[in-house]
Design a protein around this motif. Structure first.
Motif, PDB file in Angstrom:
ATOM      1  N   GLU A   1       8.915   4.353   3.216  1.00  0.00           N
ATOM      2  CA  GLU A   1       8.138   5.597   3.333  1.00  0.00           C
ATOM      3  C   GLU A   1       9.011   6.823   3.089  1.00  0.00           C
ATOM      4  O   GLU A   1       8.595   7.785   2.446  1.00  0.00           O
ATOM      5  CB  GLU A   1       7.506   5.701   4.729  1.00  0.00           C
ATOM      6  N   ARG A   2      10.223   6.772   3.588  1.00  0.00           N
ATOM      7  CA  ARG A   2      11.124   7.918   3.418  1.00  0.00           C
ATOM      8  C   ARG A   2      11.485   8.097   1.940  1.00  0.00           C
ATOM      9  O   ARG A   2      11.492   9.214   1.431  1.00  0.00           O
ATOM     10  CB  ARG A   2      12.387   7.683   4.244  1.00  0.00           C
ATOM     11  N   PHE A   3      11.790   6.988   1.270  1.00  0.00           N
ATOM     12  CA  PHE A   3      12.088   7.063  -0.170  1.00  0.00           C
ATOM     13  C   PHE A   3      10.881   7.630  -0.920  1.00  0.00           C
ATOM     14  O   PHE A   3      11.015   8.499  -1.780  1.00  0.00           O
ATOM     15  CB  PHE A   3      12.452   5.675  -0.696  1.00  0.00           C
TER      16      PHE A   3
ATOM     17  N   PHE B   1       9.350  10.263 -13.518  1.00  0.00           N
ATOM     18  CA  PHE B   1       8.429   9.284 -12.951  1.00  0.00           C
ATOM     19  C   PHE B   1       7.011   9.831 -12.985  1.00  0.00           C
ATOM     20  O   PHE B   1       6.798  11.043 -12.846  1.00  0.00           O
ATOM     21  CB  PHE B   1       8.857   8.957 -11.511  1.00  0.00           C
ATOM     22  N   ARG B   2       6.056   8.961 -13.148  1.00  0.00           N
ATOM     23  CA  ARG B   2       4.647   9.335 -13.248  1.00  0.00           C
ATOM     24  C   ARG B   2       4.185  10.131 -12.023  1.00  0.00           C
ATOM     25  O   ARG B   2       4.691   9.938 -10.918  1.00  0.00           O
ATOM     26  CB  ARG B   2       3.775   8.088 -13.429  1.00  0.00           C
ATOM     27  N   THR B   3       3.193  10.999 -12.220  1.00  0.00           N
ATOM     28  CA  THR B   3       2.608  11.746 -11.105  1.00  0.00           C
ATOM     29  C   THR B   3       1.212  11.215 -10.761  1.00  0.00           C
ATOM     30  O   THR B   3       0.581  11.682  -9.814  1.00  0.00           O
ATOM     31  CB  THR B   3       2.503  13.241 -11.444  1.00  0.00           C
ATOM     32  N   ALA B   4       0.730  10.267 -11.554  1.00  0.00           N
ATOM     33  CA  ALA B   4      -0.525   9.556 -11.260  1.00  0.00           C
ATOM     34  C   ALA B   4      -0.492   8.271 -12.078  1.00  0.00           C
ATOM     35  O   ALA B   4       0.179   8.217 -13.117  1.00  0.00           O
ATOM     36  CB  ALA B   4      -1.734  10.397 -11.657  1.00  0.00           C
TER      37      ALA B   4
ATOM     38  N   GLN C   1       0.821  -1.214   0.000  1.00  0.00           N
ATOM     39  CA  GLN C   1       0.000   0.000   0.000  1.00  0.00           C
ATOM     40  C   GLN C   1       0.855   1.264   0.000  1.00  0.00           C
ATOM     41  O   GLN C   1       0.526   2.244  -0.664  1.00  0.00           O
ATOM     42  CB  GLN C   1      -0.959  -0.022   1.192  1.00  0.00           C
ATOM     43  N   ILE C   2       1.965   1.227   0.732  1.00  0.00           N
ATOM     44  CA  ILE C   2       2.878   2.380   0.714  1.00  0.00           C
ATOM     45  C   ILE C   2       3.469   2.550  -0.684  1.00  0.00           C
ATOM     46  O   ILE C   2       3.517   3.650  -1.231  1.00  0.00           O
ATOM     47  CB  ILE C   2       4.014   2.198   1.753  1.00  0.00           C
ATOM     48  N   ALA C   3       3.899   1.440  -1.283  1.00  0.00           N
ATOM     49  CA  ALA C   3       4.496   1.500  -2.630  1.00  0.00           C
ATOM     50  C   ALA C   3       3.462   1.962  -3.651  1.00  0.00           C
ATOM     51  O   ALA C   3       3.776   2.717  -4.580  1.00  0.00           O
ATOM     52  CB  ALA C   3       5.070   0.144  -3.009  1.00  0.00           C
ATOM     53  N   GLN C   4       2.223   1.536  -3.471  1.00  0.00           N
ATOM     54  CA  GLN C   4       1.164   1.956  -4.392  1.00  0.00           C
ATOM     55  C   GLN C   4       0.861   3.454  -4.227  1.00  0.00           C
ATOM     56  O   GLN C   4       0.653   4.168  -5.210  1.00  0.00           O
ATOM     57  CB  GLN C   4      -0.091   1.134  -4.167  1.00  0.00           C
TER      58      GLN C   4
ATOM     59  N   ALA D   1       2.907   5.583  -3.542  1.00  0.00           N
ATOM     60  CA  ALA D   1       4.021   6.264  -4.207  1.00  0.00           C
ATOM     61  C   ALA D   1       4.049   5.979  -5.706  1.00  0.00           C
ATOM     62  O   ALA D   1       5.010   6.332  -6.378  1.00  0.00           O
ATOM     63  CB  ALA D   1       5.338   5.843  -3.565  1.00  0.00           C
ATOM     64  N   LEU D   2       3.009   5.310  -6.216  1.00  0.00           N
ATOM     65  CA  LEU D   2       2.820   5.075  -7.656  1.00  0.00           C
ATOM     66  C   LEU D   2       3.827   4.100  -8.258  1.00  0.00           C
ATOM     67  O   LEU D   2       4.107   4.141  -9.467  1.00  0.00           O
ATOM     68  CB  LEU D   2       2.848   6.407  -8.434  1.00  0.00           C
TER      69      LEU D   2
END
Lengths: 451, 451
Positions: free
Chosen positions: A399-401, A415-418, A44-47, A49-50
């Protein structure tokens, strides 16, 4: 199309190889490797962050001195199926062995995950490389390289064939015609090959992405060729930027030679970033981590993995590195041979081999957020990576990354913004494979010559 | 301990065998069989009604005339792993073949589901019975009964051995002792048997219920013996109450003869209740359902399943039933032989066989809520069932049973009014199997003679 950076996270629990001491980190639950909630939170954290993908490695043989995460873990597909319903966009890459699973089972399970996730599944094809694993499956010795890789290639071909069993419009479910299935849209495979005979059809239809994505991690000659032939995502070893560039161009050339579009063979380079408030702080932290993980016995145990789970503890640590060249074939041959060659050319003892192999080398992605973003941009633009397969220590590090580095990559247009797509193929810019049977039908029925 | 009724629900999507026409029911989504949310909702309704278990059947071979659910479905373990994190108490029973899976893979996947669900997993052991399935796994003919059941017994023994790889206190994760794993608590299996050689250890620890529960469905002589030897839950065929009683007492006797406590071998009899506002209304509805499902071609196709996926459509429907006695061994032997015998003794045509086999027979559990509760109580107290494995048509039918019948069973003291346990073993009153290695240690170290 502008080339875009891709980001994956390789999820671990209490620590995989090179993270021997992570279980001592108070931020990581001692049972994290078998806690499904820990994986769901990572995904969920990685998601949020897209990220493109969430990746689960695998291993099927352990000895007591293996890294803590390897000792006790969830089977990757079972794990990712649970993660799938708690995420909506991130790709889900499960490792599974083509040597110790039958293609029909693999096809079913990945097709099921692909449906459950709405088109976000990928299969990371591994051939499994140690004698320890083979003994869990009734074989005294594991299969040799040529057999394993021949089998892997055929397995992928069979699995892909099974994934096309149903054409996309196979189920009209029409009350008017009293027809649930249109039987002309269901196809048996009737594959008879060197390693497998599989009739089919598969009783699972295709997902919104058509077929799960194929990942692979090829280092040996056979592995690189397999990757170039069938992989759409490749987990590449890290190393220096020059090493990564050499690997990158080698794979892209092989893919092109195999008649493939090299942009559809995406190279994810392994990276373990350490992000700090300053470069100096990050490097201090990096050294602390090294010291926390520096467990000689466990490193010695893990060294055996490159030689078919060989037990090095039986040897004198300060005698010359034992003669294990013949065992490299039983493990990770390329890695094993490199170790043997290095020990011989430098006249190293067993202890020195372990210490040299695991000496302190900070990740190229160590530093303040801007420094890490700079390094990622350099690797990406220099053709050392299409994306990174990132490994973190604790959820807080991911989370920090996500909070400090990803926004910089977005500002730079890397990198994508959405999320622009709902499927893993969409994120990766890979085409949806047309169903081989539908394609054939189109050829049988030409569209006419209107200009 | 008072004997308590157990309830399971066998979850389907758009309809399994005997529900050929369910896809026409407007209450059921056409893609229900591959919609994970449809399964999650079923499991949640059953859990709210305090059911013991949620059960997923399986089948690995299809022809276009098979029931709609069989044509397109999710692999059971992948499915239940997704259901696990959306439920908290209900048991999760996945069907998997001991003929077409290796014990090491089975052990890993069920142990993973058991951890993910917090101790609610069960393995329904099937041997797979048709030539169609064998051809998906490289075999021209499926293995004979004796081989399949010998393999199944050994597979269960191996899997159980692997499940005990770790003793429950194997991971002290002690900072003081710098010890994550206590290596003396990790055990290889080193099994060498007639069908399998499996070294182990498994890299998955035990769940709160110790080991997943073993389910089985044995009708043949070999199947009944396997059930009596290793099963803790048994899916029994329905039929009449007298037939169910005969099966019940036969299995309990065999279990007792095998040295087991017959109360730890729970018999779940298959039932498809139809609950109505009155007995008459329920019977009208039952007849409507029969008519909706009455698809002759699909019934003919499904008949082939008892004879190794034999294609009966090639025969004249109005000629005498073809000579397929030799094919019964290729399918469900007991069922196939009964069909052949009946056709011969009554001189039936192929059409008459299909019509006789599938003639209208309302479920004994058809009626107003009180009538259905009466029937359940009678079956339970008469020793025809320890519990019921219930099959419904739509979610609404499960909800109606939960709302109208379950409270009556509770009022009569037959069924729990709250979950008293968190694990499937707890619900079923089954003991947690002691880890074989821990037991051995206790024997090695007697406790002394204090009275």
């Amino acid at each position: 199309m502008t080339r875009r950076l891709h980001l994956a996270v390789a999820a671990y629990g209490v620590g995989g190889p090179g993270q021997h001491g992570l279980w001592k980190d108070p931020r990581v639950p001692k049972n994290a490797s078998i806690d499904i909630q820990y994986y769901i939170r990572q995904a969920q954290i990685a998601q949020a962050a897209l990220f493109d993908a969430f990746f689960i490695v695998d291993s099927q043989f352990i000895t007591p001195d293996y890294p803590s995460h390897y000792l006790n873990r969830l089977e990757p597909l079972t794990l990712l199926s649970a993660v799938a319903t708690h995420t909506t966009h991130i790709g889900l890459v499960a490792t599974a062995s083509s040597t110790y699973n039958s293609p029909f089972n693999l096809a079913r399970r990945f097709a099921s995950l692909d449906l459950i996730s709405g088109g976000r599944a990928a299969w990371n094809v591994v051939t499994s490389f140690d004698t320890g694993t083979s003994r869990n499956y009734g074989l005294e010795e594991h299969l040799d390289y040529a057999t394993r890789y021949g089998r892997a290639l055929e397995a992928v071909q069979v699995v892909r064939g099974l994934w096309d069993s149903y054409e996309d419009d196979a189920f009209p479910a029409s009350l008017d015609d009293n027809q649930f299935l249109d039987p002309s849209k269901l196809h048996a495979l009737n594959h008879v090959g060197e390693h497998f005979s599989v009739a089919g059809p598969l009783n699972v239809s295709r997902s919104p992405q058509g077929q799960p994505v194929i990942f692979q991690a090829g280092v040996s000659e056979e592995g690189r060729n397999l990757a170039a032939q069938v992989a759409e995502g490749i987990y590449a070893p890290g190393g220096t930027r020059a090493q990564a560039q050499a690997y990158f161009s080698d794979i892209k050339q092989r893919a092109t030679a195999a008649g493939r579009d090299p942009d559809h063979v995406l190279i994810f380079t392994g990276a373990s970033p350490v992000v700090g408030s300053s470069d100096a702080q990050a490097h201090r932290r990096s050294r602390e981590i090294y010291d926390q993980d520096n467990d000689f016995d466990r490193k010695l145990g893990f060294l055996g993995r490159s030689f078919g789970a060989y037990d090095f503890a039986q040897h004198d640590l300060d005698a010359p590195f034992p003669d294990v060249a013949h065992l490299a074939e039983k493990g990770g041959r390329t890695a094993g041979q490199a170790i043997v060659d290095r020990a011989a050319s430098q006249g190293l003892t067993l202890r020195q081999v372990v210490e040299t192999l695991t000496e302190y080398r900070p990740s190229p992605f160590t530093g303040a957020p801007d420094t890490v973003a700079d390094a990622i941009e350099e690797w990406f633009t220099a053709g050392a990576a299409d994306g990174l397969n990132l490994r973190f220590r604790a959820l807080e590090d991911l989370e920090r990354f996500a909070g400090d580095v990803v926004p910089l990559l977005q500002k730079r247009g890397l990198f994508r913004t959405a999320y622009e797509h709902d499927t893993l193929r969409g994120h990766l810019g890979l085409p949806i494979p047309e169903n081989r049977h539908s394609v054939r039908d189109q050829e049988d029925f030409p569209r006419g010559g209107f200009a």
